[in-house]
Design an enzyme around this catalytic site. Structure first.
Site, PDB file in Angstrom:
ATOM      1  N   GLU A   8     -11.184  -0.475 -15.729  1.00  0.00           N
ATOM      2  CA  GLU A   8     -10.374  -1.070 -14.673  1.00  0.00           C
ATOM      3  C   GLU A   8     -11.169  -1.895 -13.665  1.00  0.00           C
ATOM      4  O   GLU A   8     -10.804  -3.203 -13.605  1.00  0.00           O
ATOM      5  CB  GLU A   8      -9.849   0.159 -13.850  1.00  0.00           C
ATOM      6  CG  GLU A   8      -9.211  -0.294 -12.625  1.00  0.00           C
ATOM      7  CD  GLU A   8      -7.826  -0.912 -12.588  1.00  0.00           C
ATOM      8  OE1 GLU A   8      -7.180  -0.508 -13.576  1.00  0.00           O
ATOM      9  OE2 GLU A   8      -7.794  -1.895 -11.827  1.00  0.00           O
ATOM     10  N   GLY A  55       0.414 -14.847   2.388  1.00  0.00           N
ATOM     11  CA  GLY A  55       1.313 -15.873   2.181  1.00  0.00           C
ATOM     12  C   GLY A  55       1.288 -16.601   3.594  1.00  0.00           C
ATOM     13  O   GLY A  55       0.601 -16.717   4.567  1.00  0.00           O
ATOM     14  N   GLY A  56       2.470 -17.246   3.863  1.00  0.00           N
ATOM     15  CA  GLY A  56       2.546 -18.213   5.033  1.00  0.00           C
ATOM     16  C   GLY A  56       3.180 -17.317   6.291  1.00  0.00           C
ATOM     17  O   GLY A  56       3.084 -18.149   7.210  1.00  0.00           O
TER      18      GLY A  56
END
Ligand code: COA
Length: 424
Positions: free
Chosen positions: A138, A246-247
């Site tokens: 992992e 994000g934005g």
């Protein structure tokens, strides 16, 4: 009727990545036959033991709805059984170290010879190239796939995440590859090789960070906190703490009780569409019209001040009160839920996302049910198999062994200590 009813999976997987994939396929209705080394089984059966003598939660939580056959695939009789299983199955899934299947004598060429309709699906650490022979777990994948370098605090070391994006994430990718190959086989009649490399899977989940790497060429990443702090950007996408990816700027903010409860926090997103409502809720109605606060680009260099002010408000409420106040206003917030809270969540139990399962060795335990709900293919979570629990059943019902032939297999040592059918 289940979506994948009639599909038979030869499950040669172990640890987490492969078992995640085959567990999903089992939940979708496939008959998953887990092949395990006699007397040993999947290594996770005996890892992180909490109930002495019982299969671990590590194993049970990744192997529901499967059947287990003990089979030594390196013994001659074992190889004969395996060959018959390959003829009877639609998909072989494996996540051995690179080359292990070839060393067993069951490489892709051989498998195609035995069953040209077979789909052979593999998880490997890396795709073809200089690292293709490496064994991978992992956290190696999280590091090599770009996740660790972009996770953590700006002034801290690279961080791995708790979500098992390398193992379970790649298992999900592989499951999609398998059902897509099954769909294509409907038209071509041919099987194919499906490969999901863990590095690729992690990178796929980190694509927004490669997006930001390229945006850096055009100037600083203004929605990152470090922009507002006046800290210059380097050459690579930086670690961004809990900044939103994000934005719509977001942060983790303290809530009432944070001094003693490590999870008394909320994630708060200052979505542009609800900016005015946020101003009202936190008691700054002037910010709705104040110069430098009106549009999202105006606010980018003031995010620290804005989130500090929002946090002054969230600290007067519990994380659930924040949710209750903001949700009706469409302000996107999320409580930081502990695993204890998730385990006790009535709603998650009602939807079958958290399920209590009984087990003959360990008694009842909680698990995560199928995260995908299909209206025409319901899922009942069944306990994981004991080692070799279905050896005789599979030899007789799937492969049609009977009488002398069955005795020969059992006495060869190829299937461990499986009891003859009469004793079952
Ligand atoms: N009968 C006989 N031999 C068997 C067997 C069976 N039923 N099942 C497995 N074996 C053998 C294999 O053939 C292999 O033998 P070989 O090395 O002599 O060829 C051996 O058992 C061990 O397999 P391996 O995959 O090397 O196990 P490992 O414990 O050393 O390594 C990993 C574990 C996960 C590091 C490795 O399997 C790997 O890199 N897998 C791909 C990436 C991956 O999925 N990683 C995430 C795991 S969550």
């Amino acid at each position: 009727m289940k979506a994948l009813e009639g599909v038979r999976i030869l499950d040669f997987t172990h640890v987490q990545s492969g078992p995640t994939c085959t567990q999903l396929l089992a939940w979708f209705g496939a008959d998953v036959i887990k092949v395990e080394r006699p007397g040993v089984g999947d290594a996770t059966r005996k890892q992180l033991i909490d109930v002495p003598g019982a299969d671990s939660l590590y194993f049970t939580m990744l192997n529901h709805n499967k059947r287990s056959i003990e089979l030594n695939s390196k013994n001659e009789t074992g190889k004969e059984v395996l060959t018959r299983l390959i003829k009877e199955c639609d998909v072989l899934v494996e996540n051995f170290a690179p080359g292990a299947l070839d060393r067993m004598g069951f490489g892709w060429e051989r498998i195609q010879e035995i069953n040209p309709r077979m789909i052979m699906a593999s998880v490997k650490g890396f795709g073809p190239g200089k690292y293709e022979d490496c064994k991978v777990y992992e956290n190696v994948a999280q590091c090599a796939g770009g996740s660790a370098s972009t996770t953590g605090d700006l002034d801290g070391v690279p961080m791995v995440t708790g979500a098992q994006i390398g193992d379970s994430g790649t298992g999900l990718h592989l499951a999609l590859g398998i059902v897509t190959a099954l769909f294509q086989r409907e038209k071509t009649g041919r099987g194919q090789k499906v490969l999901a490399a863990m590095q690729d899977g992690v990178l796929n989940l980190c694509r927004v960070k490669l997006r930001d790497q390229q945006r850096l060429d055009a100037g600083p990443l203004k929605e990152y906190s470090q922009f507002g702090q006046g800290i210059p950007f380097g050459e690579a996408t930086p670690r961004a703490g809990n900044d939103s990816g994000g934005g719509q700027p977001g942060r983790i903010l303290k809530c009432k009780g944070w001094e003693t409860d490590p999870n008394a926090y909320t994630y708060f997103i200052t979505q542009a569409a609800v900016w005015e409502k946020i101003c009202d809720v936190i008691g700054e109605p002037d910010w709705k019209t104040k110069e430098g606060y009106v549009t999202p680009p105006d606010r980018l260099d003031k995010l620290n001040e804005i989130f500090d002010r929002i946090e002054q408000w969230t600290m007067t409420k519990t994380k659930f009160e924040v949710m209750d106040i903001c949700n009706p206003l469409d302000i996107p917030v999320g409580p930081i839920l502990s695993m204890k809270e998730i385990a006790e969540d009535e709603g998650l139990r009602k939807t079958g996302t958290v399920v209590e399962v009984d087990h003959p060795e360990r008694g009842p335990y909680l698990t995560v049910g199928c995260p995908v709900k299909m209206s025409d293919s319901p899922v009942e979570v069944e306990r994981s198999p004991l080692l070799g629990e279905h050896t005789i059943e599979i030899l007789t019902q799937v492969l049609g062994y009977d009488g002398e032939e069955l005795d020969k297999v059992v006495n060869s040592g190829a299937v461990g200590e499986a009891k003859p059918i009469a004793a079952e």
